[in-house]
Design a protein around this motif. Sequence first.
Motif, PDB file in Angstrom:
ATOM      1  N   ALA A   1      11.460  -1.830  -5.527  1.00  0.00           N
ATOM      2  CA  ALA A   1      11.885  -2.312  -6.849  1.00  0.00           C
ATOM      3  C   ALA A   1      11.166  -3.610  -7.208  1.00  0.00           C
ATOM      4  CB  ALA A   1      13.398  -2.508  -6.872  1.00  0.00           C
ATOM      5  N   SER A   2      11.028  -4.522  -6.240  1.00  0.00           N
ATOM      6  CA  SER A   2      10.364  -5.788  -6.554  1.00  0.00           C
ATOM      7  C   SER A   2       8.866  -5.557  -6.770  1.00  0.00           C
ATOM      8  CB  SER A   2      10.640  -6.846  -5.487  1.00  0.00           C
ATOM      9  OG  SER A   2       9.717  -6.802  -4.454  1.00  0.00           O
ATOM     10  N   TRP A   3       8.265  -4.639  -6.023  1.00  0.00           N
ATOM     11  CA  TRP A   3       6.848  -4.314  -6.227  1.00  0.00           C
ATOM     12  C   TRP A   3       6.659  -3.730  -7.625  1.00  0.00           C
ATOM     13  CZ3 TRP A   3       3.683  -0.335  -7.565  1.00  0.00           C
ATOM     14  CH2 TRP A   3       2.320  -0.468  -7.280  1.00  0.00           C
TER      15      TRP A   3
ATOM     16  N   GLY B   1       0.819  -1.212   0.000  1.00  0.00           N
ATOM     17  CA  GLY B   1       0.000   0.000   0.000  1.00  0.00           C
ATOM     18  C   GLY B   1       0.849   1.257   0.000  1.00  0.00           C
ATOM     19  N   LEU B   2       1.941   1.218   0.762  1.00  0.00           N
ATOM     20  CA  LEU B   2       2.862   2.356   0.777  1.00  0.00           C
ATOM     21  C   LEU B   2       3.445   2.605  -0.608  1.00  0.00           C
ATOM     22  CD1 LEU B   2       4.739   1.717   4.137  1.00  0.00           C
ATOM     23  CD2 LEU B   2       3.673   3.887   3.505  1.00  0.00           C
ATOM     24  N   VAL B   3       3.943   1.547  -1.239  1.00  0.00           N
ATOM     25  CA  VAL B   3       4.578   1.714  -2.549  1.00  0.00           C
ATOM     26  C   VAL B   3       3.547   2.152  -3.590  1.00  0.00           C
ATOM     27  CG1 VAL B   3       5.927   0.598  -4.366  1.00  0.00           C
ATOM     28  CG2 VAL B   3       6.425   0.097  -1.970  1.00  0.00           C
ATOM     29  N   ARG B   4       2.361   1.570  -3.569  1.00  0.00           N
ATOM     30  CA  ARG B   4       1.303   1.969  -4.513  1.00  0.00           C
ATOM     31  C   ARG B   4       0.971   3.454  -4.318  1.00  0.00           C
ATOM     32  NH1 ARG B   4      -1.874  -1.719  -3.352  1.00  0.00           N
ATOM     33  NH2 ARG B   4      -1.520  -3.048  -5.144  1.00  0.00           N
TER      34      ARG B   4
ATOM     35  N   GLY C   1       3.495  14.279 -11.721  1.00  0.00           N
ATOM     36  CA  GLY C   1       4.084  14.214 -13.055  1.00  0.00           C
ATOM     37  C   GLY C   1       5.575  13.943 -13.050  1.00  0.00           C
ATOM     38  N   VAL C   2       6.048  13.222 -12.030  1.00  0.00           N
ATOM     39  CA  VAL C   2       7.475  12.906 -11.932  1.00  0.00           C
ATOM     40  C   VAL C   2       7.665  11.402 -11.828  1.00  0.00           C
ATOM     41  CG1 VAL C   2       8.020  15.118 -10.826  1.00  0.00           C
ATOM     42  CG2 VAL C   2       7.554  13.117  -9.399  1.00  0.00           C
ATOM     43  N   PRO C   3       8.854  10.904 -12.220  1.00  0.00           N
ATOM     44  CA  PRO C   3       9.105   9.469 -12.107  1.00  0.00           C
ATOM     45  C   PRO C   3       9.447   9.060 -10.670  1.00  0.00           C
ATOM     46  CG  PRO C   3      10.979  10.561 -13.142  1.00  0.00           C
ATOM     47  CD  PRO C   3       9.926  11.614 -12.904  1.00  0.00           C
ATOM     48  N   VAL C   4       9.400   7.758 -10.440  1.00  0.00           N
ATOM     49  CA  VAL C   4       9.860   7.158  -9.182  1.00  0.00           C
ATOM     50  C   VAL C   4      11.129   6.386  -9.481  1.00  0.00           C
ATOM     51  CG1 VAL C   4       9.384   5.346  -7.468  1.00  0.00           C
ATOM     52  CG2 VAL C   4       7.591   6.970  -8.100  1.00  0.00           C
ATOM     53  N   VAL C   5      12.113   6.509  -8.592  1.00  0.00           N
ATOM     54  CA  VAL C   5      13.313   5.682  -8.662  1.00  0.00           C
ATOM     55  C   VAL C   5      13.270   4.773  -7.437  1.00  0.00           C
ATOM     56  CG1 VAL C   5      15.827   5.614  -8.698  1.00  0.00           C
ATOM     57  CG2 VAL C   5      14.622   7.479  -9.850  1.00  0.00           C
ATOM     58  N   PRO C   6      12.981   3.478  -7.638  1.00  0.00           N
ATOM     59  CA  PRO C   6      12.868   2.569  -6.503  1.00  0.00           C
ATOM     60  C   PRO C   6      14.223   1.967  -6.113  1.00  0.00           C
ATOM     61  CG  PRO C   6      12.154   1.439  -8.483  1.00  0.00           C
ATOM     62  CD  PRO C   6      12.565   2.840  -8.882  1.00  0.00           C
TER      63      PRO C   6
ATOM     64  N   GLN D   1       1.437   0.044 -13.040  1.00  0.00           N
ATOM     65  CA  GLN D   1       1.332   1.117 -12.050  1.00  0.00           C
ATOM     66  C   GLN D   1       2.681   1.768 -11.750  1.00  0.00           C
ATOM     67  OE1 GLN D   1      -1.056  -0.009  -8.504  1.00  0.00           O
ATOM     68  NE2 GLN D   1      -1.460  -1.886  -9.628  1.00  0.00           N
ATOM     69  N   ALA D   2       3.751   1.148 -12.247  1.00  0.00           N
ATOM     70  CA  ALA D   2       5.098   1.598 -11.886  1.00  0.00           C
ATOM     71  C   ALA D   2       5.971   1.737 -13.122  1.00  0.00           C
ATOM     72  CB  ALA D   2       5.719   0.588 -10.910  1.00  0.00           C
TER      73      ALA D   2
END
Length: 119
Positions: free
Chosen positions: A87-89, A63-66, A76-81, A96-97
């Motif tokens: 990263a695995s999510w 839920g946190l990662v989502r 409007g910005v990317p995510v860097v996991p 969604q990622a």
Amino acid sequence: MPQSQSTPIEFQDEREAGRLLAVEDGAVVGYIAYFVLAEAPHALVAVHTVVEPAHEGRGIAGGLVRTFYGMAAAEGVPVVPLCPYAASWAAKHPDQAPEPAAEVVAAAKAQLDADSDLW
């Protein structure tokens, strides 16, 4: 009236502290430690995902990662996991990622290496 066993988790962004909190009944039960990339595109960089041991196995980390990806999409910005869990999510939820550009990932790693206080 007795409260139901399952209280909804609320997610609270504490941008200044670099934390996305999972809160249940007023208590923090988990969080993502993150920072905002200093240079454009100002990606949100997930460094660490933590769920309190007594609350593991309830889908809180997911839920946190989502929620984190939702925040980034809204901005409007990317995510860097950089966090292994995030990263695995992301790998399991490519719809969604979206994958960040390699140069954004490199910039995020360089900023983290230069400032270990970020996490």
